[in-house]
Scaffold this motif. Structure first.
Motif, PDB file in Angstrom:
ATOM      1  N   LEU A   1      46.497  -4.725 -28.185  1.00 19.09           N
ATOM      2  CA  LEU A   1      45.160  -4.138 -28.391  1.00 19.09           C
ATOM      3  C   LEU A   1      44.868  -4.256 -29.888  1.00 19.09           C
ATOM      4  CD1 LEU A   1      45.450  -0.886 -26.244  1.00 19.09           C
ATOM      5  CD2 LEU A   1      44.602  -3.124 -25.555  1.00 19.09           C
ATOM      6  N   ASN A   2      43.634  -3.885 -30.268  1.00 16.48           N
ATOM      7  CA  ASN A   2      43.303  -3.949 -31.700  1.00 16.48           C
ATOM      8  C   ASN A   2      43.877  -2.727 -32.410  1.00 16.48           C
ATOM      9  OD1 ASN A   2      41.933  -6.322 -31.484  1.00 16.48           O
ATOM     10  ND2 ASN A   2      39.960  -5.330 -31.051  1.00 16.48           N
ATOM     11  N   TYR A   3      45.170  -2.818 -32.698  1.00 13.20           N
ATOM     12  CA  TYR A   3      45.830  -1.669 -33.329  1.00 13.20           C
ATOM     13  C   TYR A   3      45.572  -1.725 -34.830  1.00 13.20           C
ATOM     14  CZ  TYR A   3      49.425   1.578 -34.816  1.00 13.20           C
ATOM     15  OH  TYR A   3      50.083   2.633 -35.382  1.00 13.20           O
ATOM     16  N   ILE A   4      45.112  -0.612 -35.365  1.00 17.53           N
ATOM     17  CA  ILE A   4      44.918  -0.548 -36.824  1.00 17.53           C
ATOM     18  C   ILE A   4      45.563   0.735 -37.348  1.00 17.53           C
ATOM     19  CG2 ILE A   4      42.813  -1.979 -36.979  1.00 17.53           C
ATOM     20  CD1 ILE A   4      41.173   0.598 -36.918  1.00 17.53           C
ATOM     21  N   ALA A   5      45.901   0.723 -38.619  1.00 13.12           N
ATOM     22  CA  ALA A   5      46.525   1.920 -39.225  1.00 13.12           C
ATOM     23  C   ALA A   5      45.533   3.088 -39.153  1.00 13.12           C
ATOM     24  CB  ALA A   5      46.899   1.625 -40.662  1.00 13.12           C
ATOM     25  N   LEU A   6      46.097   4.279 -39.152  1.00 19.60           N
ATOM     26  CA  LEU A   6      45.261   5.479 -38.938  1.00 19.60           C
ATOM     27  C   LEU A   6      44.164   5.615 -39.991  1.00 19.60           C
ATOM     28  CD1 LEU A   6      44.885   7.934 -37.110  1.00 19.60           C
ATOM     29  CD2 LEU A   6      46.451   9.201 -38.596  1.00 19.60           C
TER      30      LEU A   6
ATOM     31  N   LYS B   1      47.544   5.277 -33.956  1.00 19.66           N
ATOM     32  CA  LYS B   1      48.510   6.314 -33.558  1.00 19.66           C
ATOM     33  C   LYS B   1      48.393   7.508 -34.511  1.00 19.66           C
ATOM     34  CE  LYS B   1      52.909   5.442 -32.489  1.00 19.66           C
ATOM     35  NZ  LYS B   1      54.223   4.779 -32.633  1.00 19.66           N
ATOM     36  N   ILE B   2      48.408   8.670 -33.930  1.00 24.53           N
ATOM     37  CA  ILE B   2      48.386   9.871 -34.775  1.00 24.53           C
ATOM     38  C   ILE B   2      49.821  10.313 -35.055  1.00 24.53           C
ATOM     39  CG2 ILE B   2      47.745  12.337 -34.804  1.00 24.53           C
ATOM     40  CD1 ILE B   2      45.130  11.371 -33.361  1.00 24.53           C
ATOM     41  N   ASP B   3      50.627  10.294 -34.031  1.00 27.40           N
ATOM     42  CA  ASP B   3      52.081  10.419 -34.234  1.00 27.40           C
ATOM     43  C   ASP B   3      52.755   9.496 -33.212  1.00 27.40           C
ATOM     44  OD1 ASP B   3      52.439  11.750 -31.728  1.00 27.40           O
ATOM     45  OD2 ASP B   3      51.749  13.613 -32.657  1.00 27.40           O
TER      46      ASP B   3
ATOM     47  N   ASN C   1      53.859   9.750 -30.305  1.00 22.84           N
ATOM     48  CA  ASN C   1      53.468   9.787 -28.897  1.00 22.84           C
ATOM     49  C   ASN C   1      51.973   9.999 -28.676  1.00 22.84           C
ATOM     50  OD1 ASN C   1      56.086   9.406 -28.054  1.00 22.84           O
ATOM     51  ND2 ASN C   1      56.538  11.610 -28.181  1.00 22.84           N
ATOM     52  N   THR C   2      51.230  10.052 -29.735  1.00 23.13           N
ATOM     53  CA  THR C   2      49.793  10.334 -29.584  1.00 23.13           C
ATOM     54  C   THR C   2      48.969   9.151 -30.088  1.00 23.13           C
ATOM     55  OG1 THR C   2      50.314  12.649 -30.024  1.00 23.13           O
ATOM     56  CG2 THR C   2      47.990  12.020 -30.011  1.00 23.13           C
ATOM     57  N   PHE C   3      48.119   8.665 -29.178  1.00 28.64           N
ATOM     58  CA  PHE C   3      47.280   7.502 -29.493  1.00 28.64           C
ATOM     59  C   PHE C   3      45.815   7.915 -29.454  1.00 28.64           C
ATOM     60  CE2 PHE C   3      51.197   5.814 -28.011  1.00 28.64           C
ATOM     61  CZ  PHE C   3      51.390   4.647 -28.723  1.00 28.64           C
ATOM     62  N   ILE C   4      45.049   7.184 -30.237  1.00 23.96           N
ATOM     63  CA  ILE C   4      43.613   7.444 -30.239  1.00 23.96           C
ATOM     64  C   ILE C   4      42.885   6.100 -30.112  1.00 23.96           C
ATOM     65  CG2 ILE C   4      43.529   7.480 -32.785  1.00 23.96           C
ATOM     66  CD1 ILE C   4      41.496   9.872 -30.704  1.00 23.96           C
ATOM     67  N   PHE C   5      41.901   6.070 -29.226  1.00 20.61           N
ATOM     68  CA  PHE C   5      41.163   4.830 -28.960  1.00 20.61           C
ATOM     69  C   PHE C   5      39.686   5.042 -29.305  1.00 20.61           C
ATOM     70  CE2 PHE C   5      44.799   4.973 -26.283  1.00 20.61           C
ATOM     71  CZ  PHE C   5      45.302   3.686 -26.299  1.00 20.61           C
ATOM     72  N   LEU C   6      39.099   4.045 -29.915  1.00 18.43           N
ATOM     73  CA  LEU C   6      37.678   4.104 -30.260  1.00 18.43           C
ATOM     74  C   LEU C   6      36.941   3.004 -29.497  1.00 18.43           C
ATOM     75  CD1 LEU C   6      35.243   5.000 -32.043  1.00 18.43           C
ATOM     76  CD2 LEU C   6      36.039   3.369 -33.760  1.00 18.43           C
TER      77      LEU C   6
END
Lengths: 452, 444
Positions: free
Chosen positions: A318-323, A383-385, A387-392
């Motif tokens: 996926l389009n993973y980017i730094a927080l 990723k916030i931590d 085990n926690t992911f955030i999607f936009l």
């Protein structure tokens, strides 16, 4: 530089040699003596006079399990030469190597080494040039083992599986395919016994028998049925069959069971695993590839910032980017929504809860596939931590978000695991000009993650 | 023209109504009455004696299964050798069979060599525990059939050697049947039965099939029973290895089969307890020439070889002290007179008939001759079908060709006479294809 030399024989020459190279040398005459002290050393040198198995046991149980010592380079002293798994072969390089390990170790930003996985990842981080090479060993269940990994591995899970997972997460890269083995589908052992059985009664008392086809009447039967006084006589039409190609032919070779008399073309091949004693067929066999691995640059960063987790699979492809970039993009989206009424965006926050990483890895893979099917190239995740992911999801309003929500709920409903073993908690947010009027990205993210 | 046939009719009536027809036969066909009929009668009596013994008296041991080596000399037979080898591994014999394929001139005959090698490797690996084992021996430089057989014999591990031509197929009981008689330690060699495989190819092949049935199968059994078997065929012969090695194997040149048989007969004079036999139920199938041209070439070699061996190579050996009176008498009677002289007499006699008598009388005599050969042929054929044939139904179908057989036999006799003349004048045995010229020129 504080070094330990463990030897069971007085060897003043080696000791004086080591003293020339190292600032401080502590000599111990047995592994037991060493185990009682609490000092921290930079490297350990072990005399090869000890039994090989005892050395391996000491390294694994005393050094590599210790929070303080696990990272130190270990050398084997053999009549003045120094051997190591770490591509260091002479005394001049040893010093440089120890310093390098020490410096790289300081770069790692976490200090939780309770699991063998964390310890070994740090170990590889501090040895950037090291390849994780398999070695052949006929006594090993897989016929191969990884000497570096075995020093750390606690024996609770299959570490081949873990390495494969690390490669999936791109922490390791596969440098070379070394071998491909058939193995037990239950325990992945390659130690198996093959035997063929009668498909009717399961007996192993079977033999191959050639069949005869009588040209005169077309009768086909095993050779033994035709044999009469050392001649072939057709049991059906009583013709004497003397010349192959003119009187008879050999249509096939079949199996016959000596216990139940069953004739069969193919016997049933049965495999028993010598490790777990389970019995299975060839169709059930697993295939396992043995690779040579190496830590990737991405992997080094993950280790350095302590973000390695099996849940990373969720964000793969996926389009993973730094927080921080994610927050920047979210802020931009908020500004756009504030200015243009139809510039909706949606957020999905996920928290993965699991007891052990290995048992649910396949589920994570399935879940990542589901996300990929809903994800567009213009969407982002972070990723916030661990085990926690955030999607936009830009340009996605409440209707679009509902479609994603339905997919995730359906997936979670289909999971058949005991409660508490694996769960994914989700929170959703869809923007309107009203609900973001007074908000900024930090507040929105906090509100979402706090509900998880 | 009608006069001609009327005269023939009249002469035939006169013959049949003559009070003592055998007297006129003695005058008109003396060699038939003196030489042929006694010989045929003797063969038939001997054969019936053998049949009687086999069925009612001698019970041959059924527990004799020595190791057998089959030697197959190959040249340019191509895929046919693979078929021969296949029918060898198919043998139902209980003992071990070693199959030695000796490829003569393997550098030139690559397709034959590679074909058998591929089959041997495949068979040996697929049937590792089989009691049949195939060996392929390449002879890079061509040196002839005899050297191939001798090489095979020197490498053989079996107690018995079976020599098989490379382009034939074998009954699956060939080895079992052939070996059985060797339980008697005095049996040192045996000829086997040869049948014609390509009978469907031409009428000529059918004639030869009948000739093989009567001339080879029936008469060889009778001659062997009388102890005067004249030849162990090179296409199918069985030998005790120890004896073959003791006599130095086969000798170079054409007709190596006739050659070794003559030498064995000489040894039997020294050691009368030894025996050579004919095993009528050990059968191989071979292709025969399908055109007159090819047939004449084959017989030119065969018949020429007989006169070469008797008149040239073994002229001095053919004396009572060397081979005994019985063998000498048999050779003179059967091989010399019957096989060599009778063809001359037949040719001269035919010419004389037309020279001496009117055409109608000569034609009448020829009809009588035809009737004689037709009836005797039928008699032998029926004896063969009743007592010898293992494929009675199939063989009996050849009966429709019997009326034409006397013509075939007559043609072949004239050709035998010519072949003998050619050999005696031109040494045609040196034109053999069985060995290269540089080998043949050294033979004498």
């Amino acid at each position: 530089m504080n070094t330990v030399y463990i030897t069971n024989k007085d060897n003043p020459f080696i000791v004086s040699l080591l003293k020339e190279f190292f600032d401080k040398i502590s000599v111990f005459n047995s592994f037991a003596d060493f185990s009682t002290q609490e000092e921290v050393f930079d490297s350990v040198i072990i005399s090869s006079n000890f039994e090989k198995t005892k050395i391996e046991d000491f390294v694994k149980k005393t050094i590599r399990t210790s929070d303080k010592l696990f990272i130190v380079p270990i050398f084997l002293e053999d009549n003045g030469t120094f051997l190591s798994h770490e591509n260091v072969v002479n005394l001049e390089n040893i010093k440089e190597h120890i310093i390098s390990v020490k410096n790289l170790y300081k770069e790692i930003e976490h200090h939780n080494y309770s699991s063998w996985e964390n310890r070994i990842l740090s170990y590889f981080y501090t040895r950037p040039d090291l390849s994780v090479c398999p070695k052949i060993d006929k006594n090993h269940d897989m016929f191969y083992y990884y000497p570096h990994v075995e020093q750390f591995y606690d024996g609770q899970e299959d570490y081949f599986y873990w390495m494969e997972e690390m490669a999936t997460q791109k922490i390791f890269s596969k440098v070379k395919l070394v071998d491909r083995l058939f193995c037990c589908p239950y325990c992945f052992s390659a130690l198996m016994k093959f035997s063929d059985h009668c498909p009717n009664c399961g007996s192993i008392n079977i033999k191959q028998e050639r069949f005869v086809h009588c040209f005169s009447c077309g009768y086909v039967s095993p050779e033994s049925k035709f044999m009469k006084d050392e001649r072939f006589v057709c049991p059906s039409c009583k013709s004497k069959l003397k010349l192959i190609g003119e009187d008879y032919d050999r249509p096939l070779e079949n199996g016959v069971c000596m216990d139940c008399g069953n004739y069969h073309i193919d016997s049933t091949l049965q495999i028993s695993c010598l490790s777990c004693s389970k019995i299975f067929t060839t169709e059930e066999l697993s295939k396992k590839s043995v690779f040579e691995y190496k830590l990737t640059e991405y992997g080094r960063n993950q280790i350095k910032f302590d973000t390695v987790s099996s849940t990373n699979i969720i964000a793969s492809e996926l389009n993973y980017i730094a927080l921080n970039y994610f927050i920047f993009t979210l802020n931009w989206s908020i500004q756009m929504q504030k200015r243009y009424i139809d510039s909706y965006f949606s957020l999905v926050a996920l928290k993965i809860i699991m007891e052990t990483e290995f048992s649910v890895y396949d589920l994570l893979v399935e879940f990542s596939k589901l996300l990929r099917s809903s994800f567009r190239t213009t969407d982002f995740c972070s990723k916030i931590d661990n085990n926690t992911f955030i999607f936009l999801f830009p340009k996605t309003g409440a209707t679009g978000l509902n479609a994603i929500k339905t997919k995730i709920d359906t997936f979670l409903g289909s999971i058949k695991l005991s409660k508490g073993q694996f769960n994914i908690k989700t929170e959703y947010f869809s923007s309107t000009q009203e609900n973001i009027a007074e908000e900024n990205s930090q507040q929105i993210l906090s509100n979402l993650t706090n509900k998880l | 023209m009608s006069n001609f046939f009327n005269e023939i009719y009249y002469f035939l009536n006169s013959f049949l109504n003559y009070e003592e027809p055998w007297k006129i036969c003695l005058i008109l066909f003396p060699y038939v009455l003196i030489m042929e009929i006694p010989l045929y009668s003797l063969i038939v009596i001997a054969y019936l004696k053998k049949f009687w013994k086999d069925v009612f008296l001698e019970k041959i041991s059924q527990n004799y299964f020595p190791n057998v080596t089959c030697i197959v000399p190959c040249y340019n037979e191509g895929n046919a050798v693979v078929l021969t080898t296949r029918s060898l591994v198919e043998q139902l014999y209980r003992g071990n069979i070693e199959i030695i394929l000796v490829v003569d001139g393997s550098d030139v005959n690559k397709s034959t060599y590679e074909g058998v090698l591929e089959y041997a490797i495949k068979y040996n690996s697929e049937f590792k525990n089989s009691s049949r084992h195939i060996k392929v021996i390449p002879k890079r430089q061509r040196s002839g059939k005899v050297s191939s057989i001798n090489i095979g014999a020197s490498l053989a591990k079996g107690e018995l050697l079976i020599i098989i031509d490379g382009d034939c197929s074998l009954d699956n009981d060939l080895v079992a049947a052939g070996v059985r008689s060797f339980a008697d330690k005095n049996v040192i060699a045996s000829s086997g039965n040869i049948r014609v495989r390509n009978t469907k190819d031409s009428l000529l092949a059918k004639f030869q099939a009948i000739e093989y049935m009567i001339g080879l199968q029936l008469s060889k059994t009778g001659l062997a029973e009388l102890g005067i078997l004249n030849s162990i065929s090179g296409a199918h012969g069985i030998f005790r290895k120890s004896f073959v090695r003791a006599i130095g194997g086969w000798r170079n040149g054409s007709a190596e089969d006739l050659d070794i048989t003559i030498r064995i007969r000489a040894y039997i004079k020294q050691y009368p307890q030894l025996k050579i036999i004919h095993t009528y139920d050990s059968t191989m199938h071979t292709d025969v020439p399908t055109t007159w041209n090819k047939l004449f070439k084959q017989r030119l070699r065969w018949d020429g070889d007989i006169s070469y061996l008797y008149f040239k190579r073994y002229r001095k050996l053919l004396r009572p002290k060397n081979i005994g009176w019985k063998n000498l008498f048999a050779i003179i009677w059967y091989d010399f007179i019957f096989c060599l002289c009778v063809p001359f007499l037949t040719t001269v006699y035919t010419a004389w008939l037309f020279f001496k008598f009117s055409p109608s009388f000569a034609a009448t005599l020829l009809i009588v001759v035809y009737l004689y050969y037709f009836l005797s042929g039928n008699l032998f054929f029926l004896l063969y079908i009743i007592f010898v044939s293992e494929r009675k139904g199939k063989d009996f179908k050849f009966i429709i060709y019997l009326p034409l057989m006397p013509f075939y036999q007559y043609t072949m006799r004239i050709w035998t006479a010519l072949a003998t003349i050619f050999e005696l004048t031109l040494s045609t045995h040196k034109d053999t294809t069985m060995a290269p010229w540089w080998v043949i020129k050294k033979t004498h």
